[in-house]
Design an enzyme around this catalytic site. Structure first.
Site, PDB file in Angstrom:
ATOM      1  N   GLU A 204       0.759  -1.098   0.303  1.00  9.31           N
ATOM      2  CA  GLU A 204       0.411  -0.091  -0.024  1.00  9.31           C
ATOM      3  C   GLU A 204       0.826   1.343   0.197  1.00  9.31           C
ATOM      4  O   GLU A 204      -0.014   2.155   0.274  1.00  9.31           O
ATOM      5  CB  GLU A 204      -1.379  -0.339   1.433  1.00  9.31           C
ATOM      6  N   ARG A 250       5.774   7.995  -7.339  1.00  9.75           N
ATOM      7  CA  ARG A 250       4.350   8.148  -8.265  1.00  9.75           C
ATOM      8  C   ARG A 250       4.796   9.190  -8.420  1.00  9.75           C
ATOM      9  O   ARG A 250       3.368   9.945  -8.010  1.00  9.75           O
ATOM     10  CB  ARG A 250       3.628   6.534  -7.428  1.00  9.75           C
ATOM     11  N   GLY A 267     -11.472   4.243 -20.270  1.00  9.43           N
ATOM     12  CA  GLY A 267     -13.226   4.621 -19.755  1.00  9.43           C
ATOM     13  C   GLY A 267     -13.410   5.194 -21.374  1.00  9.43           C
ATOM     14  O   GLY A 267     -15.118   5.848 -21.583  1.00  9.43           O
ATOM     15  N   ASP A 343      -1.085  -0.892 -10.791  1.00  6.23           N
ATOM     16  CA  ASP A 343      -1.285  -1.812 -10.091  1.00  6.23           C
ATOM     17  C   ASP A 343      -1.677  -3.565 -11.484  1.00  6.23           C
ATOM     18  O   ASP A 343      -1.161  -2.670 -12.636  1.00  6.23           O
ATOM     19  CB  ASP A 343      -3.236  -2.345  -9.469  1.00  6.23           C
ATOM     20  N   TRP A 395      -0.579   4.676   0.163  1.00  8.32           N
ATOM     21  CA  TRP A 395      -1.231   5.687  -1.680  1.00  8.32           C
ATOM     22  C   TRP A 395      -2.248   5.470  -1.610  1.00  8.32           C
ATOM     23  O   TRP A 395      -3.622   6.141  -3.018  1.00  8.32           O
ATOM     24  CB  TRP A 395      -0.587   4.910  -2.347  1.00  8.32           C
ATOM     25  N   ASP A 456      -5.284  -6.479   2.918  1.00  9.06           N
ATOM     26  CA  ASP A 456      -6.250  -6.320   1.697  1.00  9.06           C
ATOM     27  C   ASP A 456      -7.813  -6.731   2.295  1.00  9.06           C
ATOM     28  O   ASP A 456      -9.159  -6.094   1.837  1.00  9.06           O
ATOM     29  CB  ASP A 456      -6.074  -7.492   0.946  1.00  9.06           C
TER      30      ASP A 456
END
Length: 521
Positions: A204, A250, A267, A343, A395, A456
């Site tokens: 994470e 990042r 999208g 991811d 994050w 998770d």
């Protein structure tokens, strides 16, 4: 770094893709809608296509393409015989469903994409794709993912990032167990890939002050954080505090161009719609069509339309990276480093066209004069600035710890604390009386404990994504820990051994885990 020679004017700096590959332990814990199906979908839609892309580019003598994080729990599933058999069956079943669609003669739903002619066209393409994946899986993957990935690591195609066992949220974890999970996770990667990672993707991207000392002691030289942890200044890696460990951030400007909470390439109207199923076949034959178009009105998927959109988005991303490198280099007065991090499952699972886009981008960037390399390349080339004091961060939503420590998951935080305390006290006493012998019962207690504290479960609860399943899993592993520990602590050794063996049949990952390596109290 990439050996690609460009005729374009060189752009200052270095660009790095970082991909984070993670799923929780799913084997033997349900199938649908959450469970093993999640693993097999991601394996088929993301992991196989990503490896295909990397092998294709490697055959063109391209190296240092990206930094790939593989969590120990994913690596364990890609090597697990039960999961390998399940994946083989899943791909074969996908092929049967595609064949059914290719011969469909009657409507299977209200959507235009489920009309017979459209579904037959889609099914024919899907059948060809399933045939290819079945052949690839039987040729490359049947003996596990480690040999496949090791070839890419050996060939300097990728840099490997590791992580702690079972992906715990490290800032909330007892230091002893945190240290154990990290060291065992690095050793697990070393055994699987014959490469012990020098860097990690911290679960994470979570950080607490002082963790850099733990990293240095474990041999970790660099790790990822999110951009806000560096106050948005991600143009260089930064040594943390007074340690030699470098934090890379990042770049949200570039990363969100692809995937953001509100917008991004996946999208686009031309791309395959993730949420719309043909319920007779279980396939996804529709395109996005429009953001407010209901599923029953989605248009059929058109690969030529999607290919045109990919071309546009490749050009847009290359221009975005170029502009960012130029502006950041000008801002800091030296060549800058830009990192886009995602991811892995985005590429193919969530965004069907993602692997195609990635392959084209990895060709287009160097052709545009942009140097592509890994985090290790950035270190070697000196893309490192002044030391920084990092705040507690992640994050997740708010870029703090609230997703994993907020009121919504307070019960899971209490559960984790209780289970860890029980496990450590029981294991300490058992090891003290073991005369140095390995204790598989103690091993299983720690294994179940690590599965309990996986990040998770609170994430899924906080995001209301299969929250019931997440709570079930957390409490299941907590029950296993308590059950074995209670039997062992009360002197019922044979019963504890039977319980440990029973739970190990479902949760037998990390076979080299050895409780004797748990740091002393």
């Amino acid at each position: 770094m990439t050996s690609e020679q460009s005729t374009a004017e060189p752009v200052p700096g270095l660009f790095t893709f970082v991909l984070h590959t993670h799923l929780p332990w799913l084997a033997h814990h349900g199938r649908w809608p959450v469970g093993e199906e999640w693993l097999y979908q991601s394996w088929s839609a993301a992991y196989l296509p990503l490896v295909r892309v990397l092998r294709t580019l490697a055959a063109e003598n391209r190296q240092h393409l990206l930094t790939l994080g593989i969590t120990p729990v994913v690596a364990a599933q890609l090597d697990d015989p039960y999961c390998l058999q399940g994946m083989h069956h899943w791909v074969a079943n996908w092929r049967l469903r595609a064949r059914e669609a290719a011969t469909m003669r009657t409507p299977t739903g209200p959507s235009p994409a489920s009309a017979p002619e459209a579904l037959r066209r889609f099914g024919s393409r899907e059948l060809a794709e399933a045939d290819r994946e079945l052949a690839e899986f039987e040729t490359l993957w049947r003996h596990g993912g480690s040999p496949v990935l090791r070839e890419l690591i050996d060939g300097d195609v990728i840099e490997l990032l590791g992580g702690p066992l079972a992906h715990p949220f490290q800032p909330l974890l007892t230091p002893r167990l945190r240290d154990f999970a990290l060291r065992e996770g690095l050793a697990d990667a070393g055994q699987r890939f014959a490469h012990q990672p020098a860097g990690i993707w911290a679960p994470e991207c979570a950080y607490a002050p002082g963790m850099e000392s733990d990293y240095a002691a474990a041999g970790v030289g660099h790790f990822m954080v999110d951009g806000p942890s560096l106050h948005g200044d991600t143009a260089l890696g930064r040594p943390v505090a007074d340690s030699p460990v470098v934090a890379f951030g990042r770049d949200l400007t570039v990363s969100y161009r692809v995937w953001s909470p509100r917008s991004g390439y996946p999208g686009h109207a031309a791309y395959r719609d993730f949420h719309t199923y043909d319920h007779a076949t279980g396939l996804k034959p529709a395109r996005v069509t429009g953001r407010n178009v209901p599923s029953e009105e989605k248009a059929p998927y058109d690969p030529e339309r999607a290919a045109a959109a990919i071309e546009v988005h490749v050009a847009d991303f290359v221009a975005t990276v170029r502009d960012r490198l130029l502006s950041e280099s000008a801002r800091i007065g030296r060549p800058a480093h830009v990192i886009a991090a995602f991811d892995t499952e985005l590429f193919g699972h969530w965004w069907y066209e993602g692997p195609q886009w990635l392959e084209q981008v990895l060709r287009a960037l160097p052709a545009a004069g942009i140097q592509v390399g890994t985090l290790a390349d950035a270190l070697a080339a000196g893309y490192v600035g002044q030391p920084v004091e990092l705040p507690p961060s992640s994050w997740g939503s708010g870029k703090d710890w609230q997703v994993w420590s907020g009121e919504q998951v307070a019960d899971l935080v209490r559960l984790n604390t209780e289970v860890v305390d029980t496990a450590l006290s029981t294991v300490d006493k058992a090891l003290a009386n073991s005369q140095g012998s390995r204790m598989v019962v103690a091993d299983q207690i720690l294994r179940e404990t690590l599965l309990t504290v996986s990040s998770d479960w609170p994430f899924m609860v906080s995001k209301d994504s299969a929250a019931d399943y997440a709570r079930y899993r957390a409490h299941l592993h907590a029950h296993a820990t308590r059950e074995i520990a209670d039997a062992l602590a009360s002197g019922r050794t044979e019963h504890a051994e039977r319980l440990a063996a029973g739970w190990n049949r479902a949760d037998g990952l990390f076979g080299a885990l050895d409780a004797r390596r748990l740091p002393s109290p």
